[in-house]
Design a protein around this motif. Structure first.
Motif, PDB file in Angstrom:
ATOM      1  N   ASN A 284       0.945  -1.170   0.005  1.00  0.00           N
ATOM      2  CA  ASN A 284      -0.004  -0.032  -0.060  1.00  0.00           C
ATOM      3  C   ASN A 284       0.742   1.252   0.035  1.00  0.00           C
ATOM      4  OD1 ASN A 284      -3.020  -1.058   0.325  1.00  0.00           O
ATOM      5  ND2 ASN A 284      -1.866  -2.001   1.824  1.00  0.00           N
ATOM      6  N   THR A 285       1.920   1.186  -0.386  1.00  0.00           N
ATOM      7  CA  THR A 285       2.923   2.352  -0.196  1.00  0.00           C
ATOM      8  C   THR A 285       2.537   3.540  -0.832  1.00  0.00           C
ATOM      9  OG1 THR A 285       4.883   0.742  -0.370  1.00  0.00           O
ATOM     10  CG2 THR A 285       5.487   3.077  -0.438  1.00  0.00           C
ATOM     11  N   LYS A 286       1.979   3.359  -2.420  1.00  0.00           N
ATOM     12  CA  LYS A 286       1.547   4.518  -3.058  1.00  0.00           C
ATOM     13  C   LYS A 286       0.181   4.912  -2.633  1.00  0.00           C
ATOM     14  CE  LYS A 286       3.810   3.014  -7.543  1.00  0.00           C
ATOM     15  NZ  LYS A 286       3.558   2.549  -8.813  1.00  0.00           N
ATOM     16  N   ALA A 287      -0.654   4.230  -2.042  1.00  0.00           N
ATOM     17  CA  ALA A 287      -1.863   4.789  -1.436  1.00  0.00           C
ATOM     18  C   ALA A 287      -1.713   5.618  -0.158  1.00  0.00           C
ATOM     19  CB  ALA A 287      -2.680   3.513  -1.484  1.00  0.00           C
ATOM     20  N   ILE A 288      -0.943   5.213   0.550  1.00  0.00           N
ATOM     21  CA  ILE A 288      -0.677   5.628   1.841  1.00  0.00           C
ATOM     22  C   ILE A 288      -0.052   7.189   1.438  1.00  0.00           C
ATOM     23  CG2 ILE A 288       0.577   5.626   3.976  1.00  0.00           C
ATOM     24  CD1 ILE A 288       0.087   2.643   3.998  1.00  0.00           C
TER      25      ILE A 288
ATOM     26  N   ARG B 184       0.139  -3.314   4.591  1.00  0.00           N
ATOM     27  CA  ARG B 184       1.438  -3.739   4.030  1.00  0.00           C
ATOM     28  C   ARG B 184       2.004  -2.593   3.607  1.00  0.00           C
ATOM     29  NH1 ARG B 184       4.123  -9.618   3.261  1.00  0.00           N
ATOM     30  NH2 ARG B 184       3.402  -9.769   5.352  1.00  0.00           N
ATOM     31  N   SER B 185       3.237  -2.162   3.579  1.00  0.00           N
ATOM     32  CA  SER B 185       3.771  -0.962   2.786  1.00  0.00           C
ATOM     33  C   SER B 185       5.368  -0.882   3.059  1.00  0.00           C
ATOM     34  CB  SER B 185       3.468   0.395   3.635  1.00  0.00           C
ATOM     35  OG  SER B 185       3.909   1.514   2.904  1.00  0.00           O
ATOM     36  N   GLY B 186       5.919  -0.195   1.934  1.00  0.00           N
ATOM     37  CA  GLY B 186       7.181   0.232   2.058  1.00  0.00           C
ATOM     38  C   GLY B 186       7.207   1.544   2.764  1.00  0.00           C
ATOM     39  N   SER B 187       8.686   2.163   2.437  1.00  0.00           N
ATOM     40  CA  SER B 187       8.653   3.602   2.959  1.00  0.00           C
ATOM     41  C   SER B 187       7.670   4.552   2.661  1.00  0.00           C
ATOM     42  CB  SER B 187      10.045   4.280   2.482  1.00  0.00           C
ATOM     43  OG  SER B 187      11.335   3.187   3.294  1.00  0.00           O
TER      44      SER B 187
ATOM     45  N   VAL C  91      -2.850  -1.581  11.974  1.00  0.00           N
ATOM     46  CA  VAL C  91      -1.258  -2.017  11.590  1.00  0.00           C
ATOM     47  C   VAL C  91      -0.720  -1.386  10.455  1.00  0.00           C
ATOM     48  CG1 VAL C  91       0.130  -4.080  11.771  1.00  0.00           C
ATOM     49  CG2 VAL C  91      -1.954  -4.089  13.239  1.00  0.00           C
ATOM     50  N   LEU C  92       0.446  -0.762  10.599  1.00  0.00           N
ATOM     51  CA  LEU C  92       1.226  -0.264   9.430  1.00  0.00           C
ATOM     52  C   LEU C  92       2.239  -1.448   9.430  1.00  0.00           C
ATOM     53  CD1 LEU C  92       1.761   1.296   7.030  1.00  0.00           C
ATOM     54  CD2 LEU C  92       2.943   2.843   8.487  1.00  0.00           C
ATOM     55  N   GLN C  93       2.379  -2.204   8.626  1.00  0.00           N
ATOM     56  CA  GLN C  93       3.326  -3.389   8.633  1.00  0.00           C
ATOM     57  C   GLN C  93       4.369  -3.187   7.434  1.00  0.00           C
ATOM     58  OE1 GLN C  93       2.342  -7.411   6.903  1.00  0.00           O
ATOM     59  NE2 GLN C  93       2.585  -8.055   9.245  1.00  0.00           N
ATOM     60  N   GLY C  94       5.612  -3.222   7.733  1.00  0.00           N
ATOM     61  CA  GLY C  94       6.697  -3.322   6.831  1.00  0.00           C
ATOM     62  C   GLY C  94       6.664  -4.266   5.647  1.00  0.00           C
TER      63      GLY C  94
END
Length: 431
Positions: A53-57, A80-83, A99-102
């Protein structure tokens, strides 16, 4: 004259530490938390523990910033997300059950020139990043999950191949990197299983970390999260850590700067000053509050009203033979200490040191007070420096402990005072 006034103020605050603190927050209600909310699911985020979800967040963060500010909300679910990169005017709130999961894919954490271990180099960014974001608020009852098992496994595999490998030889993402921010509040959230350091705060002022839980596996390798420091306070001023719980596979709190024989010339690493740690519980870790390994000037640190259990060390000062260091005005008071690691771990730190062809520098440890401490530990520990170092004005007062090994490795100390110290039922007049 300005420097003299600063030193006088710092000494005054230190003397009054029993009644006042550093970076105290008196805000009953923070209006910054009432800003417009931006729910990440409205921007395409899916909480199914698999979608990246990196781009959405980031889209939610960018929209809030462009609109003049707001609070990005992580709702219930595992996202789940990257940086992600918080922008000025934007806060982050994790709702209960959120939960923001790496991501477990290293490529989801971009490599940028960043501060790491006392210098700058290309390194993977954290899961949550904020640079030059004043009045930053990261709050809630939710969880940051570093999801770090693959990164730990990669490190231990490399360590098995090369026992002398450095921490930075195997890339791993931090959980949170706060870079050059002012007026920061991190409150209520939990962090678990970071791939590397948990909360890294660099060159920031007026920071409060309150009611935060930080956990990482702390067994023996491979069942330990390597380099999983709880909080790294790097070149900061006026930082308060209160009402937190920390149990990790490395230092619970580490105070950092830079390193090397010319460290004092490094303008990117100003002194760490005015740090208050209170009402916290520390379980396993390498040290409750560790100064170093990369650090130059650290002054005015108060650790009070804390409980320490598990395997931990109370006073841990790393004295590098290649770096001129000054550690002064350190107070540990009102501590329940029931941890096996020992009272003192003050000694030369020779891991990966490099004099770069220059003469060894001199370091100073001065004005360290330990008072009102009760409990149990395995040993007194070590209190000594490098051959050129000075250790002076160490006071141990009102200490009542059971200590399995009463011996202490003691180097030259000028002004070691022992007052009302009872160990294993016997009164000590000296060490």
């Amino acid at each position: 004259m300005k420097l003299l006034k600063q030193l006088t103020l710092g000494a005054t605050l230190f003397a009054l530490a029993g009644t006042i603190g550093y970076a105290q927050s008196s805000i009953e209600h923070d209006p910054l938390l009432d800003r417009k909310k931006y729910l990440i699911t409205d921007y395409g985020a899916v909480g199914d523990e698999s979608t990246i979800n990196t781009k959405a967040i980031q889209r939610a963060i960018d929209t809030a910033s462009q609109a003049g500010g707001g609070v990005v909300v992580i709702p219930e679910g595992v996202f789940r997300s990257g940086s992600i990169f918080i922008k000025p005017g934007v806060g982050l709130h994790l709702e209960k059950g959120g939960v923001l999961q790496g991501s477990q894919q290293l490529e989801d954490y971009p490599k940028r020139n960043t501060r790491i271990e006392g210098h700058f180099e290309p390194w993977r960014m954290a899961l949550v990043n904020a640079q030059h974001v004043d009045q930053l608020r990261i709050t809630g009852e939710g969880l940051l999950d570093g999801n770090g098992e693959p990164f730990w496994a990669a490190f231990w595999q490399r360590r098995e191949e090369n026992p002398d490998c450095t921490n930075l030889e195997v890339e791993r993402p931090r959980m949170m990197f706060i870079d050059q921010c002012k007026d920061v509040l991190i409150e209520g959230i939990s962090l678990q299983d970071s791939g590397f350091w948990n909360i890294h705060v660099y060159r920031s002022q007026d920071v409060t970390i309150s009611g935060v839980s930080i956990t990482s596996p702390n067994g023996t390798p491979p069942d330990r999260a390597p380099s999983s420091d709880g909080i790294d306070i790097d070149s900061c001023q006026r930082v308060t850590v209160r009402d937190c719980f920390i149990t990790v596979g490395d230092d619970c709190i580490a105070i950092k700067g830079t390193k090397g024989p010319r460290a004092l010339e490094d303008e990117s690493s100003p002194p760490v000053e005015d740090i208050l740690i209170e009402n916290c519980r520390f379980d396993s870790g390498h040290g409750v509050v560790t100064l170093g390994s990369e650090a130059t000037i650290v002054r005015n640190v108060v650790v009070r009203d804390c409980v320490v259990t598990g395997w931990n060390k109370l006073v841990r000062l790393k004295l590098r033979p290649d770096t001129p260091q000054t550690y002064e005005n350190l107070l540990y008071e009102n501590i329940v200490f029931e941890a096996g690691g020992g009272i003192f771990d003050v000694k030369p730190w020779t891991q990966f040191f490099d004099l770069k062809g220059e003469e060894p520098p001199r370091s100073v440890v001065r004005n360290v007070t330990i008072r009102n401490v009760k409990g149990w530990t395995g040993k007194w520990g070590e209190l000594m420096g490098n051959p050129l170092d000075t250790i002076e004005d160490i006071t141990i007062e009102n200490l009542e402990m059971k200590i399995e090994n009463e011996a202490i490795t003691l180097g030259p100390v000028d002004g070691l005072k022992v007052k009302n110290v009872v160990v294993n039922g016997k009164r000590f007049e000296s060490l």
